[in-house]
Scaffold this motif. Sequence first.
Motif, mmCIF file in Angstrom:
data_model
loop_
_atom_site.group_PDB
_atom_site.id
_atom_site.type_symbol
_atom_site.label_atom_id
_atom_site.label_comp_id
_atom_site.label_asym_id
_atom_site.label_seq_id
_atom_site.Cartn_x
_atom_site.Cartn_y
_atom_site.Cartn_z
ATOM 1 N N UNK A 219 68.642 -41.234 -28.202
ATOM 2 C CA UNK A 219 67.436 -41.033 -27.295
ATOM 3 C C UNK A 219 67.473 -41.851 -26.049
ATOM 4 N N UNK A 220 67.643 -43.043 -26.382
ATOM 5 C CA UNK A 220 67.532 -44.120 -25.378
ATOM 6 C C UNK A 220 68.677 -43.736 -24.267
ATOM 7 N N UNK A 221 69.809 -43.476 -24.557
ATOM 8 C CA UNK A 221 70.966 -43.281 -23.679
ATOM 9 C C UNK A 221 70.536 -41.919 -22.938
ATOM 10 N N UNK A 222 69.797 -40.972 -23.563
ATOM 11 C CA UNK A 222 69.436 -39.898 -22.729
ATOM 12 C C UNK A 222 68.599 -39.948 -21.853
ATOM 13 N N UNK A 223 67.473 -40.646 -22.310
ATOM 14 C CA UNK A 223 66.354 -41.146 -21.348
ATOM 15 C C UNK A 223 66.720 -41.887 -20.119
ATOM 16 N N UNK A 224 67.870 -42.677 -20.227
ATOM 17 C CA UNK A 224 68.320 -43.475 -18.856
ATOM 18 C C UNK A 224 69.227 -42.339 -18.176
ATOM 19 N N UNK A 225 69.933 -41.481 -18.812
ATOM 20 C CA UNK A 225 70.624 -40.614 -18.061
ATOM 21 C C UNK A 225 69.837 -39.781 -17.456
ATOM 22 N N UNK A 226 68.769 -39.184 -18.093
ATOM 23 C CA UNK A 226 67.565 -38.492 -17.258
ATOM 24 C C UNK A 226 66.986 -39.211 -16.216
ATOM 25 N N UNK A 227 66.706 -40.564 -16.187
ATOM 26 C CA UNK A 227 66.233 -41.159 -15.106
ATOM 27 C C UNK A 227 67.323 -41.109 -13.842
ATOM 28 N N UNK A 228 68.486 -41.302 -14.198
ATOM 29 C CA UNK A 228 69.680 -40.981 -13.260
ATOM 30 C C UNK A 228 69.495 -39.625 -12.573
ATOM 31 N N UNK A 229 69.540 -38.709 -13.342
ATOM 32 C CA UNK A 229 69.676 -37.275 -12.973
ATOM 33 C C UNK A 229 68.280 -37.014 -12.073
ATOM 34 N N UNK A 230 67.333 -37.654 -12.444
ATOM 35 C CA UNK A 230 65.994 -37.166 -11.740
ATOM 36 C C UNK A 230 66.032 -37.788 -10.330
ATOM 37 N N UNK A 231 66.445 -39.122 -10.511
ATOM 38 C CA UNK A 231 66.526 -39.997 -9.042
ATOM 39 C C UNK A 231 67.554 -39.008 -7.992
ATOM 40 N N UNK A 232 68.666 -38.709 -8.870
ATOM 41 C CA UNK A 232 69.643 -37.935 -7.941
ATOM 42 C C UNK A 232 69.137 -36.631 -7.208
ATOM 43 N N UNK A 233 68.291 -35.938 -8.140
ATOM 44 C CA UNK A 233 67.986 -34.793 -7.453
ATOM 45 C C UNK A 233 66.680 -34.890 -6.450
ATOM 46 N N UNK A 234 65.948 -35.797 -6.643
ATOM 47 C CA UNK A 234 64.941 -36.235 -5.673
ATOM 48 C C UNK A 234 65.489 -36.572 -4.331
ATOM 49 N N UNK A 235 66.574 -37.574 -4.486
ATOM 50 C CA UNK A 235 67.239 -38.173 -3.287
ATOM 51 C C UNK A 235 67.971 -36.846 -2.588
ATOM 52 N N UNK A 236 68.575 -35.907 -3.366
ATOM 53 C CA UNK A 236 69.296 -34.727 -2.753
ATOM 54 C C UNK A 236 68.272 -34.023 -1.878
ATOM 55 N N UNK A 237 67.031 -33.864 -2.712
ATOM 56 C CA UNK A 237 66.072 -33.054 -1.942
ATOM 57 C C UNK A 237 65.728 -33.599 -0.646
ATOM 58 N N UNK A 238 65.450 -34.901 -0.523
ATOM 59 C CA UNK A 238 65.117 -35.503 0.674
ATOM 60 C C UNK A 238 66.063 -35.541 1.743
ATOM 61 N N UNK A 239 67.420 -35.546 1.323
ATOM 62 C CA UNK A 239 68.365 -35.581 2.277
ATOM 63 C C UNK A 239 68.700 -34.152 2.683
ATOM 64 N N UNK A 240 68.530 -33.159 1.846
ATOM 65 C CA UNK A 240 68.680 -31.802 2.358
ATOM 66 C C UNK A 240 67.510 -31.482 3.451
ATOM 67 N N UNK A 241 66.239 -31.968 3.185
ATOM 68 C CA UNK A 241 65.164 -31.305 3.896
ATOM 69 C C UNK A 241 65.031 -32.300 5.492
ATOM 70 N N UNK A 242 65.328 -33.480 5.034
ATOM 71 C CA UNK A 242 65.501 -34.486 6.364
ATOM 72 C C UNK A 242 66.627 -33.996 7.353
ATOM 73 N N UNK A 243 67.735 -33.669 6.803
ATOM 74 C CA UNK A 243 68.872 -33.086 7.560
ATOM 75 C C UNK A 243 68.514 -31.836 8.320
ATOM 76 N N UNK A 244 67.838 -30.852 7.426
ATOM 77 C CA UNK A 244 67.316 -29.754 8.152
ATOM 78 C C UNK A 244 66.205 -29.939 9.483
ATOM 79 N N UNK A 245 65.360 -30.773 9.098
ATOM 80 C CA UNK A 245 64.444 -31.246 9.891
ATOM 81 C C UNK A 245 64.981 -31.816 11.141
ATOM 82 N N UNK A 246 65.961 -32.876 10.847
ATOM 83 C CA UNK A 246 66.572 -33.310 12.053
ATOM 84 C C UNK A 246 67.385 -32.566 12.958
#
Length: 1440
Positions: free
Chosen positions: A919-946
Motif C-alpha cells: 500500500x505504501x508503494x501504491x500511495x507514492x505511485x498514486x501521488x506521482x500519478x495525481x501530480x502528473x494529471x494536474x500538471x497535464x491539465x495546467x499545461x493543456x489549458x495554459x496552452x489553449x489560453x496562450x
Amino acid sequence: MDFPTFGPNIVTLAVIFVLGITPRTGRRTWRMNFSERFFLHVLPAVGACSAFFDIALLLKKGRGGVLVAKHEWLFRCSQFAVWTVVILFSRCFNACHIFGNRILCFWWLVKILLATLHLFTTYPSFKVLLSLKEIGTVSLDVVFGISINIIRMKRASSNRSSMEDSLLSADMDLEEGSLKDSGDNQSYFNLMTFRSITSVMSHGVTKQLEFEDLLQLPTDMDPCSCHDALFSCWKSQQSSCPDPSLFRAICSAYGWPYVRLGLLKVLNDSVGFAGPLLLNKLIRFLQQGSQNLDGYVLAVSLGLISIFKSFLDTQYTFHLSKLKLKLRSSIMTVIYQKCLCVNLAERSKFTEGEIQTFMAIDSDRIVNLSNTLHDMWSLPLQIGVALFLLYTQVKFAFVSGLAITIALIPVNKWISTLIARATVKMMKQKDERIRRTGELLTYIRTLKMYGWELLFSSWLMETRLSEVMHLTTRKYLDAWCVFFWATTPTLFSLCTFGLFTLMGHQLDAATVFTCVALFNTLISPLNSFPWVINGLIDAVISVRRLSRFLSCSERKSKLEKTADASSPYFSNDQCEFTFEDMAVVFDDSSCSWSSSDEKELNLVLNHVTLGIPKGSFIAVIGEVGSGKSSLLNSILGEMQLVHGSVYSCGSIAYVPQVPWILSGTIRDNILFGKQYDPKRYTDTLEASALDVDISIMVGGDMAYIGEKGVNLSGGQRARIALARAIYNGSDMFILDDVLSAVDARVARCILYNAILGPLMKKQTRVLCTHNVQAISSADTIVVMEKGHVKWVGPSACLPASSYSAFSPLNEFDKFLLNEGKECNVPADSLTKDQQNLPLEKDIVPASEGRQDIIEVEARKEGKVELSVYKNYATFTGWFISVVIFLSAILMQASRNGNDLWLSYWVDTTGKSQKGYSTSFYLVILCIFCTANSVLTLVRAFSFAYGGVRAAVKVHDTLLKRLINAPVQFFDQTPGGRILNRLSSDLYTIDDSLPFILNILLANFVGLLGIAIVLSYVQVFFLLLLLPFWYIYTKLQFFYRSTSRELRRLDSVSRSPIYTSFTETLDGSSTIRAFKSEDFFLARFTDQVKLYQQTSYTELNASLWLSLRLQLSAAFIISFVAIMAVLGSHGGLPIGFSTPGLVGLALSYAAPVVNLLGSFLTSFTETEKEMVSIERALEYMEVPQEEVDGLQSLNCNWPFQGRIEFQNVTLRYKPSFPAALCDISFTIDGGMQVGIVGRTGAGKSSVLNALFRLTPICTGCILVDDINIANAPIRDLRGHFSVVPQTPFLFEGSLRDNLDPFRLSDDYKIWKALERCHVKEEVEAAGGLDIHLSESRMSFSVGQRQLLCLVRALLKSSKVLCLDECTANVDTQTASTLQKTISSECSGMTVITIAHRISTILNMDNVLILDHGILVEQGNPQALLQNEFSRFSSFAKASTM
C-alpha cells in the motif's frame, strides 16, 4: 504446426502456375537491370538452398529414429517448391506478367504476415538461437515480397510513357545532365533513402533556393491528370446519384491506391510491437544471468527491427503524402473549374468569403482525411494489440486500466460533438470574416476617402470576436481531450500494477518494463485519437460544404430554340428577319438574379420577346435601373431563366460596365490567351484609342497592371477591356456602357474607329449606352423600361415619349450637333489629332522592359530569427509562456519519477528484503500519478489560453497596421497576397501553430527526461551522447537550412493561387463570355503545379531527415542493449546496479526512435509555421499614414469651403512621371467647379491630393486657410463628401450603406432619396431595411451611383467632390441630378470630374488639365464662345 504453416506455400504455387499458363496477347521481353536480376534470381536461390538444407536435416532426423510430423515435411517441401518455381518462372519470357501481377504481389504481403504470426506462436520463449534460422527464412520472404512490389510499381509507372517518350527522355538526360530526376527513374536504393533530395539540400545550405532548384514532379502527380481523375469520378457521381457526394467521388478516384497503402500500414503497425516483445525476452535473459550468446542476438535484433520499421515508416508516409498532394491538386482545380462554370445568379447563394474558404481551408481539411481514415482503424488496432500483449504480462489486471479507457470513450464522444458544433459556428464566422476582409481590401481606397476604414474594421472585429469565441470553446474542449488522453497511460499504469499486486502477484523487472514499453506504445494512438476524431468531423463538414457547391447547376452554353422560326421579333414593320438571320432571340423570357434554390424570385426581366439580327448594331437605352445590363447578362447566360427561352449563336466578346482587369501586362490583358498577331494587335490599339496612352507609359504595352487595374484610370481600364473584345474577333460584341468612362473626344474616336470601324462593323454589336451620337448611329434602338422592352425600331422613328433623354434634344446638344457636323470626319483624322497631343519627355519604348508596379512578394532568407519567437511569446504573454514551460517540465519530471519509483519497487521486492508494504508503494505511485494529471491539465489549458490570446493579438495588430497603411501599399500589393495573411496564415496562427508548439514542447521535455534517466542509469551512455549530438546537430542544420527556404517558397507559390482565384471570381462572367475557361484553368493548373512541386520537395526533405534520425536512434537502442548484456556478463568496469534500472534504461531507449524524429519534425514544423508569424510581422511593419496632425479641426470646418492649390506636384512613385505638375488654382467657397481633360490627364489626382491619399511632392493645399498637411488625416477626410468613380455599396442593410453612423432620421434619408430620383426604386426593393447581397444585383450600376450621391448629400459637408458620378446614368437623369446638385448644394463647394461637357456647362468655373498641367481655366460659357480655347475644342468633339 497445422495447415497454416504450409497452406500459404500451396496457395503461392497455385497463383504462380495460374499466372504462368495464362495466355498473353502482347508478348513483350523484360530487360532486367542488375538489382532486378539479384532479387529475382539470387534471393530465390538462397531460399531454395535453405529449404533444401532443412529437408536434409529432416531426413537425418528420420534416419536417426526421431519422429518427424507430416506437416513439417509438407512445410519444408512446399517451401523448396515455391523457391524452385520462382527461379524457373523468372527466366520465362512472361516473367514481367507473373511477378509484376498485383494479385501475386498482394498475396506475398499476406504470406509474410502469416509467416510472422507462425514465428511468434512457434517460439514464444527466449530460445533465440533456435529461432534464428526461422527468422532468416521469414526475412527472405519479406525482402522478396517488398522487392516484387517495388519492381511492379516501377514497371507500371515506366510503361505509361511510349517508347518514343523514353528515347526522348533518354536523349535529354544525356544532353542535359543537370535536369533533376522526377522520381520515376530512380534506383531502389535512392527511392528507399530519398537521395534525390540531396542536391536540393546542398543548394539550400549554400544559397537561397529558387523554384528552378526544386525536384521535378513524378508524372502521376501532374495537376492536369489529378484533375481529370477526380473530375471524371465527380461527373459519374452526378449522373448516377440524385445526391452526389464528393467523398464517394474521391474514393472512386483514389480508393484502390489508398487501400493498398492500408496493407503497408498493417505491416508497419505489426512490426511496431516486435520491440516490446524482444525487450521482454532481453530483460528476462538478463534477470536469469545466463552467459550464452542469446543476449547479444536479442540486443542486435532490437536494433534491426528498429531499422526495418524506419524504412516501413518513411515509405508509408511518402506514398500517403504523395496521394494527399494529388488529392489536394484535384480538389483545388475542380473548385476552380466550378467557379468558371457557375453563372452569377447560381453563385449568389454563396458569399465570396465562403468560396474563398473552400479553396483556402476546406480543401486542406478534406486532404487531411487521408490520414484520418487509416488512423480510424489503425489506432484501435494498435490499442487492441497492446492490450492483448498486456494481458500476456499481467493477466486480467489490465482490465482496470481498460475500464478507465472505456469510461472515457463516451466523455470524448460528447466532447467531440461539442467540438463539431463549435467548428461549424467558427467556420461560418470565418467565412463572414474573410468576406468582410475581402470587401475591406477591395474598397480600401473608397473607404479611406469616406473616412470609414475604422468603422469597417470595427465591424470586422465584431465578426472576429464571434469567431474567436467559438475558437476558444474549441481550444478548451481540445485541452480537455489532451488531458484525458495524456493522463490515460499514467492512470493505466497505476491501476494495472496496483490491481496486479493486490491480486497477490509479485512485480518483476521484465513484467513492469515490458508493460511500461507497451504503455509508451499506447501513448501515441491514445493521444492521436481525439485529433483524429476532430479531423474527421472537420473533413465531414468540409465535404458537405464542397459537395453542395460542386452540385450547383452550371451555365448552359446554348439554350434550345423553342420559338417558331416564322414568328417576328421586331415591331414597327421590321418583320423581314427569320430565325436563321438572328444572332439572339428572346421568346417570352423572364429572368432573375436569384439562384435556383430560392423560392421567391425577383424578376428583373419580364416577358421579353426580342430578336437581334446578325451583323446589326443595336443600342439598348433606358433610364437607370430599367434592366439594360440584365438584358445583356441574360444573353451571356448569367441570369436564371425563369420562363421562356433565350437563344444565341456564335462566339461572344463582352465588355462589362465595370471593366475586369487581370494582374499582368497590358498585352496579356488584351490577348487574353490568344496568339499574338502584330498587325491585328496594332489595329486594335488604334481602334480603342490606346496607342497614345501606351506610348506614354513606361514599358509600353509590357507595362505591368496592378490588381483590378489600380494604376490605370477608369477610361484606360474600359478601353483595355474593349481592346480585348476587339482582338478576340468574335461574332457578337456585348458592350455594357463602354463609352461612359471616357471623355467625349475618346468616346467619339471609339465609336467611329471601333464600334463602327472595320474591325467590328460586320459583327453583331449590342451596346448599352447613354451616348447620343452612338444612339443615333445604331441600326436599331431597344428601349427598356422596368424590365420590359418598351419600344424597338430605328433611331429615326424613336418617339419622344419613349426616351425623353434622346428626343427632343436639349439646347446644348443641338449646339454641339451643329458645331460637330464638321467633326464627322473619317476616323483616321481623329487618330492624327490624338497624335498631336503633347507627350511626356521621359517616354521609354516598349522594348526597354516592363513597368513593375506590383512588387514581387518578398521572402526572407536564413533561419527564422529569434525575434519572431520573442514576438510570438509577447503576443501570448510572458507570464503564460513561463507557466506553460514550467508545467511541461514538472509534468515530465512527475512521469520520470513515477517510472523511477517503479524500478525501485521492483528492486526492493526482488531482493526479498523486508521493505515497505504494498500500500505504501501504491500511495507514492498514486501521488506521482495525481501530480502528473494536474500538471497535464495546467499545461493543456495554459496552452489553449496562450494560443487564443496570441491569435487575437496578431489579428488585431495586423488589421490595425493595414488599416493605417497608405493607399500606395494597396496599389502595389495584390489583395490576394494580403488576404493570404488574413486567411491561411491567420488560420495557421489560430490552429496549427499552437498545436505543433505543444507537440514540440512535449517532445523536448520527453527527450530531456530520457537523456537524464539514461545518463543516471548507464554512465556509458554519456560516451555516446556527445558524438550523437554532434551528428544530430549536423543533420538538423543541413535539413533546416533547406526546410526554411522550402516553406517560404511554399508560401510564395501559394499566394498567386489565391490572387488568381479571387480575380477569377470577379471576372468569371467575362471569362465565360469569351469561352476562355480552358485557358484560365490551364493557367491556374500551372500555378498549382508550382505549389505541388514545392510541397513534393518539402516532403522528400522531411523524410530524408526522418529516415536518418530513426536509423541513428536504432543504433542507440542497440548500444544500450549491448552495454546491458556486457554489464550482466561482468565485461564492464561499471555495470547496471539493479535489474529494475536495466529494464528502465531499455524501456526508455525504445521510444527514442519516435521521439527524436518527432522532436526534429515538430521543431522544423514549428519553424515552418513560424513563417506565418514572420509574414504577419512583415505586414505589421508596412509604412503608416500620418494619422495625427499638428492642428485639430473644428467640428463645423470647413466654414466656407475655399480650396487653394499652391504649386502642387504629385508623383505616385519617384520613378514615375508627375501626375500633377506644379499646378496652382483657387476655388472660392460655394463655387461649383468642373475638371475636364483626356483620360489620364490627372483629374482624379486632384482628388487624391485633396484627400491626402497620395502625399504631394512639393507645394501645399489650403482649405479655409488651413494647410491640410497639418490636419489629422481621418478628420480631414471625414469633413469632405465624395461620390467615387466606381460606385461602392457593401453587404448589409441599405440604411447602413447610406448612413452607417446613424446620424440621420428616416425622413431625411427618404428626402435625399427623392432628391436623387431613386426613391421609387428603393420602395420597390423593400425600403431602407433591405439587405444588399454581396453581388449587389438588387440595383444597377447607375442606381448604385445615385445611392452614393444620396450618401454624400446626407453628410452635409461644405466640400463635395463628384468623380464622374453621372457616367453610368442616362442623360435625362444626369441633367436632373445636375439641377439637384445646383439647388441642394448651393453654398457648398462642388468639384466635379466630368467626361460629359453638358454636366459642367452651367458651373461657375472649369479647369482643363492635360498630362498633369493646368492648361486652361475660366467660366465654361465664356470659354465655349472662344473657338480657340481648349474647352471649346472639347465641346466640339463631344456630342453628349
